[in-house]
Write a protein that holds these residues in place. Structure first.
Motif, PDB file in Angstrom:
ATOM      1  N   ASP A 413      -1.864  -1.167   0.191  1.00 40.22           N
ATOM      2  CA  ASP A 413      -0.706  -0.981  -0.678  1.00 40.22           C
ATOM      3  C   ASP A 413      -0.455   0.484  -0.994  1.00 40.22           C
ATOM      4  O   ASP A 413       0.671   0.983  -0.834  1.00 40.22           O
ATOM      5  CB  ASP A 413      -0.888  -1.773  -1.968  1.00 40.22           C
ATOM      6  CG  ASP A 413      -0.787  -3.277  -1.744  1.00 40.22           C
ATOM      7  OD1 ASP A 413      -0.451  -3.674  -0.611  1.00 40.22           O
ATOM      8  OD2 ASP A 413      -1.055  -4.039  -2.687  1.00 40.22           O
ATOM      9  N   PHE A 414      -1.491   1.213  -1.443  1.00 40.16           N
ATOM     10  CA  PHE A 414      -1.189   2.584  -1.874  1.00 40.16           C
ATOM     11  C   PHE A 414      -0.948   3.528  -0.708  1.00 40.16           C
ATOM     12  O   PHE A 414      -0.252   4.520  -0.858  1.00 40.16           O
ATOM     13  CB  PHE A 414      -2.229   3.124  -2.866  1.00 40.16           C
ATOM     14  CG  PHE A 414      -3.601   3.437  -2.354  1.00 40.16           C
ATOM     15  CD1 PHE A 414      -3.837   4.485  -1.480  1.00 40.16           C
ATOM     16  CD2 PHE A 414      -4.699   2.702  -2.813  1.00 40.16           C
ATOM     17  CE1 PHE A 414      -5.122   4.795  -1.047  1.00 40.16           C
ATOM     18  CE2 PHE A 414      -5.989   3.012  -2.393  1.00 40.16           C
ATOM     19  CZ  PHE A 414      -6.204   4.062  -1.501  1.00 40.16           C
ATOM     20  N   ASP A 415      -1.467   3.223   0.475  1.00 45.12           N
ATOM     21  CA  ASP A 415      -1.221   4.108   1.608  1.00 45.12           C
ATOM     22  C   ASP A 415       0.011   3.712   2.430  1.00 45.12           C
ATOM     23  O   ASP A 415       0.617   4.578   3.069  1.00 45.12           O
ATOM     24  CB  ASP A 415      -2.450   4.152   2.516  1.00 45.12           C
ATOM     25  CG  ASP A 415      -3.112   5.521   2.531  1.00 45.12           C
ATOM     26  OD1 ASP A 415      -2.942   6.280   1.568  1.00 45.12           O
ATOM     27  OD2 ASP A 415      -3.813   5.843   3.513  1.00 45.12           O
ATOM     28  N   TYR A 416       0.385   2.435   2.440  1.00 40.59           N
ATOM     29  CA  TYR A 416       1.441   1.996   3.345  1.00 40.59           C
ATOM     30  C   TYR A 416       2.534   1.163   2.675  1.00 40.59           C
ATOM     31  O   TYR A 416       3.718   1.474   2.788  1.00 40.59           O
ATOM     32  CB  TYR A 416       0.827   1.225   4.532  1.00 40.59           C
ATOM     33  CG  TYR A 416      -0.089   2.106   5.324  1.00 40.59           C
ATOM     34  CD1 TYR A 416       0.421   3.060   6.199  1.00 40.59           C
ATOM     35  CD2 TYR A 416      -1.464   2.053   5.137  1.00 40.59           C
ATOM     36  CE1 TYR A 416      -0.411   3.922   6.888  1.00 40.59           C
ATOM     37  CE2 TYR A 416      -2.309   2.907   5.821  1.00 40.59           C
ATOM     38  CZ  TYR A 416      -1.778   3.840   6.685  1.00 40.59           C
ATOM     39  OH  TYR A 416      -2.611   4.708   7.339  1.00 40.59           O
ATOM     40  N   PHE A 417       2.149   0.096   1.969  1.00 39.83           N
ATOM     41  CA  PHE A 417       3.164  -0.818   1.447  1.00 39.83           C
ATOM     42  C   PHE A 417       4.077  -0.172   0.420  1.00 39.83           C
ATOM     43  O   PHE A 417       5.312  -0.281   0.510  1.00 39.83           O
ATOM     44  CB  PHE A 417       2.492  -2.066   0.865  1.00 39.83           C
ATOM     45  CG  PHE A 417       3.437  -2.930   0.074  1.00 39.83           C
ATOM     46  CD1 PHE A 417       4.606  -3.426   0.645  1.00 39.83           C
ATOM     47  CD2 PHE A 417       3.168  -3.249  -1.255  1.00 39.83           C
ATOM     48  CE1 PHE A 417       5.477  -4.215  -0.094  1.00 39.83           C
ATOM     49  CE2 PHE A 417       4.036  -4.037  -1.992  1.00 39.83           C
ATOM     50  CZ  PHE A 417       5.190  -4.522  -1.407  1.00 39.83           C
ATOM     51  N   ILE A 418       3.530   0.517  -0.557  1.00 37.83           N
ATOM     52  CA  ILE A 418       4.355   1.067  -1.644  1.00 37.83           C
ATOM     53  C   ILE A 418       5.388   2.052  -1.097  1.00 37.83           C
ATOM     54  O   ILE A 418       6.570   2.008  -1.459  1.00 37.83           O
ATOM     55  CB  ILE A 418       3.479   1.724  -2.725  1.00 37.83           C
ATOM     56  CG1 ILE A 418       2.552   0.680  -3.364  1.00 37.83           C
ATOM     57  CG2 ILE A 418       4.340   2.396  -3.785  1.00 37.83           C
ATOM     58  CD1 ILE A 418       3.266  -0.511  -3.958  1.00 37.83           C
ATOM     59  N   GLY A 419       4.978   2.945  -0.208  1.00 33.43           N
ATOM     60  CA  GLY A 419       5.922   3.903   0.374  1.00 33.43           C
ATOM     61  C   GLY A 419       7.013   3.218   1.172  1.00 33.43           C
ATOM     62  O   GLY A 419       8.198   3.556   1.057  1.00 33.43           O
ATOM     63  N   ALA A 420       6.633   2.216   1.985  1.00 35.61           N
ATOM     64  CA  ALA A 420       7.624   1.504   2.800  1.00 35.61           C
ATOM     65  C   ALA A 420       8.568   0.696   1.916  1.00 35.61           C
ATOM     66  O   ALA A 420       9.787   0.690   2.140  1.00 35.61           O
ATOM     67  CB  ALA A 420       6.915   0.588   3.791  1.00 35.61           C
ATOM     68  N   ASP A 421       8.010   0.021   0.923  1.00 35.54           N
ATOM     69  CA  ASP A 421       8.822  -0.838   0.066  1.00 35.54           C
ATOM     70  C   ASP A 421       9.845  -0.037  -0.728  1.00 35.54           C
ATOM     71  O   ASP A 421      11.021  -0.419  -0.851  1.00 35.54           O
ATOM     72  CB  ASP A 421       7.905  -1.613  -0.880  1.00 35.54           C
ATOM     73  CG  ASP A 421       8.578  -2.834  -1.475  1.00 35.54           C
ATOM     74  OD1 ASP A 421       8.993  -3.721  -0.697  1.00 35.54           O
ATOM     75  OD2 ASP A 421       8.699  -2.902  -2.713  1.00 35.54           O
ATOM     76  N   ARG A 422       9.422   1.089  -1.253  1.00 38.48           N
ATOM     77  CA  ARG A 422      10.348   1.913  -2.024  1.00 38.48           C
ATOM     78  C   ARG A 422      11.403   2.555  -1.116  1.00 38.48           C
ATOM     79  O   ARG A 422      12.578   2.666  -1.489  1.00 38.48           O
ATOM     80  CB  ARG A 422       9.575   2.978  -2.806  1.00 38.48           C
ATOM     81  CG  ARG A 422       8.750   2.362  -3.932  1.00 38.48           C
ATOM     82  CD  ARG A 422       7.929   3.386  -4.674  1.00 38.48           C
ATOM     83  NE  ARG A 422       8.726   4.294  -5.479  1.00 38.48           N
ATOM     84  CZ  ARG A 422       9.244   3.990  -6.672  1.00 38.48           C
ATOM     85  NH1 ARG A 422       9.043   2.805  -7.197  1.00 38.48           N
ATOM     86  NH2 ARG A 422       9.933   4.893  -7.346  1.00 38.48           N
ATOM     87  N   ALA A 423      10.990   2.948   0.082  1.00 41.64           N
ATOM     88  CA  ALA A 423      11.954   3.537   1.015  1.00 41.64           C
ATOM     89  C   ALA A 423      13.017   2.518   1.413  1.00 41.64           C
ATOM     90  O   ALA A 423      14.222   2.811   1.389  1.00 41.64           O
ATOM     91  CB  ALA A 423      11.232   4.066   2.257  1.00 41.64           C
ATOM     92  N   VAL A 424      12.588   1.314   1.778  1.00 34.30           N
ATOM     93  CA  VAL A 424      13.558   0.324   2.247  1.00 34.30           C
ATOM     94  C   VAL A 424      14.480  -0.109   1.113  1.00 34.30           C
ATOM     95  O   VAL A 424      15.685  -0.334   1.327  1.00 34.30           O
ATOM     96  CB  VAL A 424      12.824  -0.878   2.893  1.00 34.30           C
ATOM     97  CG1 VAL A 424      12.215  -1.813   1.873  1.00 34.30           C
ATOM     98  CG2 VAL A 424      13.753  -1.636   3.822  1.00 34.30           C
ATOM     99  N   LYS A 425      13.966  -0.195  -0.102  1.00 30.29           N
ATOM    100  CA  LYS A 425      14.818  -0.573  -1.237  1.00 30.29           C
ATOM    101  C   LYS A 425      15.814   0.533  -1.572  1.00 30.29           C
ATOM    102  O   LYS A 425      16.978   0.250  -1.905  1.00 30.29           O
ATOM    103  CB  LYS A 425      13.953  -0.928  -2.443  1.00 30.29           C
ATOM    104  CG  LYS A 425      13.242  -2.267  -2.292  1.00 30.29           C
ATOM    105  CD  LYS A 425      12.263  -2.545  -3.409  1.00 30.29           C
ATOM    106  CE  LYS A 425      11.610  -3.916  -3.231  1.00 30.29           C
ATOM    107  NZ  LYS A 425      10.531  -4.168  -4.211  1.00 30.29           N
ATOM    108  N   LYS A 426      15.391   1.794  -1.478  1.00 32.97           N
ATOM    109  CA  LYS A 426      16.318   2.901  -1.725  1.00 32.97           C
ATOM    110  C   LYS A 426      17.439   2.898  -0.689  1.00 32.97           C
ATOM    111  O   LYS A 426      18.624   3.018  -1.025  1.00 32.97           O
ATOM    112  CB  LYS A 426      15.566   4.239  -1.670  1.00 32.97           C
ATOM    113  CG  LYS A 426      14.903   4.659  -2.981  1.00 32.97           C
ATOM    114  CD  LYS A 426      14.204   5.995  -2.802  1.00 32.97           C
ATOM    115  CE  LYS A 426      13.742   6.576  -4.123  1.00 32.97           C
ATOM    116  NZ  LYS A 426      14.841   7.113  -4.933  1.00 32.97           N
ATOM    117  N   HIS A 427      17.066   2.755   0.588  1.00 33.83           N
ATOM    118  CA  HIS A 427      18.088   2.770   1.635  1.00 33.83           C
ATOM    119  C   HIS A 427      19.013   1.568   1.527  1.00 33.83           C
ATOM    120  O   HIS A 427      20.236   1.699   1.685  1.00 33.83           O
ATOM    121  CB  HIS A 427      17.426   2.817   3.011  1.00 33.83           C
ATOM    122  CG  HIS A 427      16.947   4.174   3.416  1.00 33.83           C
ATOM    123  ND1 HIS A 427      17.782   5.131   3.934  1.00 33.83           N
ATOM    124  CD2 HIS A 427      15.713   4.740   3.364  1.00 33.83           C
ATOM    125  CE1 HIS A 427      17.085   6.233   4.190  1.00 33.83           C
ATOM    126  NE2 HIS A 427      15.830   6.018   3.850  1.00 33.83           N
TER     127      HIS A 427
END
Length: 554
Positions: A413-427
Motif C-alpha cells: 500500500d505505501f509503496d504502490y497502491f496509495i500513489g496509484a489510487d490517488r493518481a487515478v482519482k485525480k486524473h
C-alpha cells in the motif's frame, strides 16, 4: 504453447553473432535522419517472422563534457549502421549478475516490427517501453522484454535505455545541472521515434508509452512535462506513478543526496561547482554502489531521483516544472487516455530485505517516518495518525516475521497502491480523456519474479505481470488451453487495443469478454484481472481510507 526459453536462447544467439559486412548481409534496410540502418530477421516464439533493429543510437554518447548534461542529437553516419546487436546497458549493479556492469555510452533503442511499410497508409500503432529498476538499474534488453506476444497484434515495438543512478539524476542547479537527465533521455528517444518510426512501419500519430515501476512513474511524469507535448497519444503506468512515495524528491533532498554521494566516493566538498568537477573525474562505475541506501526505517531508498526544476538552467528545457500533485491539480498535464494499476502483493518482491537482523526493529520504531515519507510531511505532522495506520495493519502485534502477511499488505500500500489510487482519482476527476484502473490478481506460472526468487507466497509480486505481456529468458512453458495463456492473451489484447484506439475493449473476442469501463469521479470502477475478468468498484477502499487522514486532500 511451446516453452518461451528456446526463443530467448535463439535471441541470445542472434545478438552474439558477429556483425555482418555490407557484402555479406541481406538484412532489411531503413533510412533514418542519421543514415541507413540494417537490421536482422527473426522468428518469434509463435513462429512468426519479424524484423529487428538493435542498438540504434538516439543521442550522442553522454561522455566526457556531456556527462551530466541533457542529451544531444546523435551524429549522422555515412556507412550503413549494422543494427544487429543490442547496445550496452547504462552503468549499474546488474539485476541478475549483482556485479558492476554497463557503459556510459548507453543511449540506444531497439525496434521490432512485423514488416516495413508499403506506403504511408500502411502504418501501425507504436508501443514504446520504458523499463523499471528504481531509477538505478535495468535496460531495454529483449531477453527480459521480448515483444513476441505483442507483435501478434500487429504493432511496432520500441524499447529504450536511459541514464540511471547518479549519472541520470544528479541535480546541482548551482553548478548548472538542473537534473532529470534520465527522463530527458526518454524525451530524446520519443523525439527520435516521431522523426523516424514511419520508415519502420510505425504511425507517429499513434504512440503509446508504457512502463513498469520506475518506468511507470516515468510515463506519468511525461504526462506532466511540457517537453513531451505531441510526442505520445496514450500512456500506461504499471505499478508506479509520479505520486508514488519513492518516485519523486524535493530539491533539498536532491542537493543533500548529491553531497552524500560525494562523501562516499572521495569528492568531499561544500561547494556545488567543486563537487561537480570532482564527479567529472571519477569513473562511471564509481557511482553505481552509491545509487541507493537503506534508510533509518529499514526501507530501501534511491539516492537520486526525479525532481522539479525550480528555474531554467543554462537555457535548458525544463522537464518537470512543479510538484507532481500540484501539476495534476492545476490541470498541467497532457489529457491522453491513461491506464494505471497495481499487483495484489507487490511487496513480495522485496521480502529479502526483511531478513536483515535489524530490519523489524527499525521498521517498528520508525513507522512514523514511513508515513511521513508517503505523505511528504514532517514526522511531527503524522505522529498520531501513523499509530492508527500501524494498528490498522498489525493490530496489537509488533511488526515481525510473524506478521509477514500484514507487512506485505502494508508495504504494497505505501509503496504502490496509495500513489496509484490517488493518481487515478485525480486524473479521473479532471481529465478530459478516459482513465482506466486495474488490479492484477491472477497468480499463475508466468509470474516471473516469483519464479526467479522461488517464492511460494500467494499473490502477485511486483513485476510478475510482465510475464503476461513479454517473452523472457525465465518464462515457464505453458499450454495453449491454460489459464496462464488465457490471461496472457487477454492482457496483450487489451494493451494493444489501447495502443491502437485508446480503448482497451475496442476489439473483443471469446477470451476478452468483459468490457473495461473507464473510472470517473462518481463511478470508481476498476478491472479485476484474475482467472476471470470482472469490473468492480472501490479498489481496497478500507486500506485507502486509513491513509486519507495522513495525506493532503485530493
Amino acid at each position: 504453447m511451446a516453452s518461451l526459453l528456446p526463443a530467448a536462447l535463439v535471441l541470445i544467439f542472434a545478438l552474439s553473432k558477429p556483425v555482418a559486412t555490407e557484402e555479406e548481409s541481406d538484412g532489411p534496410l531503413v533510412q533514418t535522419e542519421q543514415g541507413t540502418i540494417r537490421g536482422i530477421q527473426g522468428v518469434s516464439i509463435r513462429d512468426k517472422e519479424f524484423l529487428v533493429f538493435l542498438g540504434i543510437p538516439y543521442a550522442k554518447p553522454p561522455v566526457g563534457e556531456l556527462r551530466f548534461k541533457a542529451p544531444q542529437l546523435p551524429d549522422p553516419w555515412n556507412e550503413t549502421f549494422e543494427a544487429t546487436q543490442e547496445g550496452s546497458n547504462c552503468p549499474q549493479i546488474g539485476l541478475m549478475s549483482q556485479m558492476k556492469e554497463g557503459d556510459e555510452n548507453c543511449l540506444f533503442l531497439n525496434i521490432f516490427t512485423n514488416k516495413l511499410p508499403a506506403d504511408s497508409n500502411d502504418l501501425k500503432a507504436v508501443m514504446v517501453w520504458i523499463h523499471g529498476g528504481a531509477f538505478i538499474t535495468g535496460s531495454a534488453t529483449s531477453m527480459m522484454f521480448g515483444p513476441d506476444h505483442l507483435l501478434t497484434e500487429d504493432i511496432v515495438f520500441v524499447s529504450i535505455n536511459y541514464r540511471i543512478g547518479v549519472l541520470g539524476f544528479l541535480s546541482l542547479p548551482e553548478a548548472g545541472i538542473p537534473g532529470n537527465n534520465g527522463l530527458k533521455d526518454q524525451v530524446m528517444a520519443l523525439r527520435w521515434v516521431q522523426k523516424n518510426i514511419a520508415n519502420f512501419g510505425g504511425d507517429p500519430g499513434k504512440v503509446t508509452i508504457f512502463g513498469q515501476s520506475s518506468g511507470a512513474a516515468s510515463v506519468h511524469f511525461h504526462l506532466m512535462s511540457p517537453m513531451t507535448t505531441g510526442l505520445f497519444h496514450r500512456a500506461i503506468s504499471q505499478s508506479g506513478t509520479g505520486l508514488s512515495n519513492w518516485a519523486y524528491a524535493e530539491p533539498e533532498y536532491m542537493n543533500a543526496g548529491a553531497f552524500n554521494v560525494g562523501a562516499a566516493i572521495g569528492c568531499v566538498s561544500t561547494n556545488a561547482k567543486d563537487l561537480l568537477e570532482c564527479f567529472r573525474t571519477k569513473p562511471a562505475k564509481d557511482f553505481v554502489n552509491v545509487s541507493a541506501c537503506e534508510d533509518e526505517t529499514g526501507v530501501f531508498q534511491t539516492t537520486l531521483k526525479p525532481t522539479r526544476e525550480e528555474y531554467n538552467v543554462n537555457d535548458e528545457e525544463v522537464f518537470l516544472p512543479g510538484k507532481p500533485a500540484d501539476l495534476i491539480s492545476s490541470k498541467k498535464f497532457h489529457a491522453v487516455p491513461y491506464i494505471t494499476g497495481i499487483n495484489s502483493k507487490e511487496a513480495l518482491t522485496f521480502l529479502k530485505r526483511t531478513e536483515k537482523p535489524s530490519f523489524w526493529d527499525k521498521f517498528d520504531k520508525n513507522f512514523d517516518k514511513v508515513v511521513a515519507g508517503v505523505a511528504y510531511k514532517d514526522v511531527s505532522q503524522v505522529k498520531d495518525v501513523s499509530e492508527k495506520i500501524k494498528k490498522f495493519y498489525f493490530g496489537d502485534k509488533k511488526p515481525s516475521k510473524d506478521t509477514l502477511d500484514n507487512f506485505v499488505d502494508c508495504f504494497t500500500d505505501f509503496d504502490y497502491f496509495i500513489g496509484a489510487d490517488r493518481a487515478v482519482k485525480k486524473h479521473a476527476a479532471i481529465s478530459t480523456a478516459p482513465v482506466f484502473y486495474y488490479y492484477f490478481q491472477f497468480d499463475g506460472e508466468l509470474g516471473i519474479v516469483k519464479k526467479a526468487l522461488k517464492l511460494k507466497n500467494p499473490g502477485v509480486a511486483h513485476a510478475d505481470e510482465l510475464g503476461y505481456m513479454f517473452s523472457t529468458i525465465i518464462s515457464a512453458p505453458i499450454e495453449d488451453d491454460s489459464d496462464e495463456n488465457k490471461t496472457l492473451t487477454r492482457v496483450v489484447k487489451m494493451w494493444t487495443n489501447f495502443a491502437k484506439t485508446g480503448d482497451p475493449s475496442s476489439e473483443m473476442n471469446s477470451v476478452l469478454n468483459v468490457k473495461w469501463d473507464p473510472m470517473t469521479k462518481t463511478d470508481p470502477v476498476y478491472l479485476d484481472i484474475n482467472k476471470e475478468l470482472a469490473m468492480r468498484r472501490d479498489l481496497l477502499a478500507d486500506r485507502a481510507s486509513v491513509w486519507n487522514e495522513a495525506l493532503d486532500p485530493l
